[in-house]
Enzyme design. Structure first.
Site, mmCIF file in Angstrom:
data_model
loop_
_atom_site.group_PDB
_atom_site.id
_atom_site.type_symbol
_atom_site.label_atom_id
_atom_site.label_comp_id
_atom_site.label_asym_id
_atom_site.label_seq_id
_atom_site.Cartn_x
_atom_site.Cartn_y
_atom_site.Cartn_z
ATOM 1 N N LYS A 1 39.688 65.862 10.880
ATOM 2 C CA LYS A 1 39.050 65.116 11.970
ATOM 3 C C LYS A 1 37.986 66.012 12.596
ATOM 4 O O LYS A 1 38.215 67.211 12.766
ATOM 5 C CB LYS A 1 40.082 64.697 13.021
ATOM 6 C CG LYS A 1 39.458 63.983 14.228
ATOM 7 C CD LYS A 1 40.493 63.259 15.059
ATOM 8 C CE LYS A 1 41.217 64.117 16.043
ATOM 9 N NZ LYS A 1 40.377 64.824 17.029
ATOM 10 N N GLU B 1 34.673 65.965 15.743
ATOM 11 C CA GLU B 1 34.078 65.260 16.878
ATOM 12 C C GLU B 1 32.605 64.983 16.606
ATOM 13 O O GLU B 1 31.858 65.903 16.264
ATOM 14 C CB GLU B 1 34.227 66.103 18.152
ATOM 15 C CG GLU B 1 35.686 66.261 18.560
ATOM 16 C CD GLU B 1 35.888 67.137 19.789
ATOM 17 O OE1 GLU B 1 34.891 67.457 20.488
ATOM 18 O OE2 GLU B 1 37.048 67.500 20.060
ATOM 19 N N GLU C 1 37.900 58.280 22.411
ATOM 20 C CA GLU C 1 38.571 58.931 23.548
ATOM 21 C C GLU C 1 37.831 58.662 24.852
ATOM 22 O O GLU C 1 36.607 58.821 24.929
ATOM 23 C CB GLU C 1 38.671 60.452 23.305
ATOM 24 C CG GLU C 1 39.340 61.172 24.485
ATOM 25 C CD GLU C 1 39.842 62.573 24.195
ATOM 26 O OE1 GLU C 1 39.786 63.021 23.035
ATOM 27 O OE2 GLU C 1 40.315 63.215 25.154
HETATM 28 O O1 KIV Z 1 43.316 67.561 19.418
HETATM 29 C C1 KIV Z 1 43.893 66.500 19.701
HETATM 30 O O2 KIV Z 1 45.087 66.472 20.009
HETATM 31 C C2 KIV Z 1 43.112 65.272 19.664
HETATM 32 C C3 KIV Z 1 43.709 64.068 20.310
HETATM 33 C C4 KIV Z 1 43.451 64.139 21.772
HETATM 34 C C5 KIV Z 1 43.200 62.822 19.699
HETATM 35 O O3 KIV Z 1 42.030 65.260 19.191
#
Ligand code: KIV
Length: 274
Positions: free
Chosen positions: A126, A128, A191
């Site tokens: 994941k 950003e 978010e």
């Molecule tokens: O790092 C994390 O826990 C996240 C969540 C807030 C989605 O990205």
């Protein structure tokens, strides 16, 4: 390589796959995702039956005690992701790319995301960003690395944003989510986005939206494990619901141990050896 001998499958091969996770957008059931950072918690979260486990860079805050996510390093994330990767048999396991592990260029992003997949047995990363990271998402996907995007509030940009603020620019949000989907992301976290905007984005992109502080109309929801178990000390965002009060449970149990040792109640004869 195709494996047509199902009896020889290891439990991990029965995990939800990236295509199966994406396809959940079309199912009537909401997708659930929780963070985990260690073996016992990852096992419990997986046993509970969520569809996704996220090794988040919130590691820096809820495990390491830092004030934001920026200090988490790639090596630290890989260390925790390898542990979580061994614990999870059912859910899709996604790993956060830490600050500056992908913003520094596509080549570096591929190398770093590649390390995550090679060293942890986790299935996706994941990162950003939306429009600003579209080329990187595309490069990762082309390299065979599944990407979950994270739009709206990007905690790694906390200093640029001046704090953790609700993101209200609907055009920018929609463009980001669309750019991520067009670049090949298989899902997108939203978010701190007003609920109505998250609903519209969910209607306008083909990939599942996973909300955190984005209202009830996303395709799924994610929470930080320590927040939802009532383990977080200090500030907890308004979007969190605490489903347990483990701080009280744990301090209560440890205080009881202390008192029983001081009173001579523990250890009793049943805890000793002849
Ligand atoms: O790092 C994390 O826990 C996240 C969540 C807030 C989605 O990205």
């Amino acid at each position: 390589m195709a494996n047509d001998n199902s009896s020889s499958e290891s439990p991990r091969q029965k995990r939800i796959t990236v295509p199966q996770f994406s396809a959940l957008k079309k199912s009537a059931q909401k997708i659930t995702m929780i963070t985990a950072y260690d073996y016992p918690m990852a096992s419990l979260v997986d046993e509970a039956g969520v569809e996704g486990v996220l090794v988040g860079d919130t590691l820096a805050m809820v495990v390491q005690g830092h004030e934001n996510t920026l200090p988490a390093t790639l090596d630290e994330i890989i260390y925790h992701a390898e542990i979580v990767g061994r614990a999870v048999n059912h859910a899709l396991v996604v790993v956060d790319m830490p600050f500056l592990s992908y913003q520094v260029g596509k080549q570096k992003a591929i190398e770093n995301a590649g390390r995550i997949l090679k060293e942890t047995r986790c299935q996706a990363v994941k990162l950003e960003g939306g429009v600003d990271q579209a080329e990187t998402i595309q490069a990762l996907v082309t390299a065979g690395i599944p990407v979950m995007a994270h739009c709206g509030l990007g905690p790694q940009s906390v200093h640029q944003l001046g704090g953790y603020r609700v993101q209200r620019d609907e055009n920018a949000l929609l463009q980001d989510a669309r750019a991520a989907a067009e670049a090949g992301a298989f899902s997108v976290v939203l978010e701190c986005v007003p609920s109505t905007m998250a609903q519209r984005i969910t209607e306008h992109v083909d990939i599942p939206t996973i909300g955190i502080g984005a209202g009830p109309d996303c395709d799924g929801q994610v929470l930080v494990l320590h927040d939802m178990l009532g383990l977080t000390c200090g500030y907890v965002p308004r979007f969190v619901k605490a489903y347990a009060d483990l701080r009280t449970e744990i301090t209560g149990a440890v205080s009881k141990f202390r008192d029983e040792v001081r009173d001579g109640q523990f250890p009793g004869p049943e805890h000793g050896y002849e």
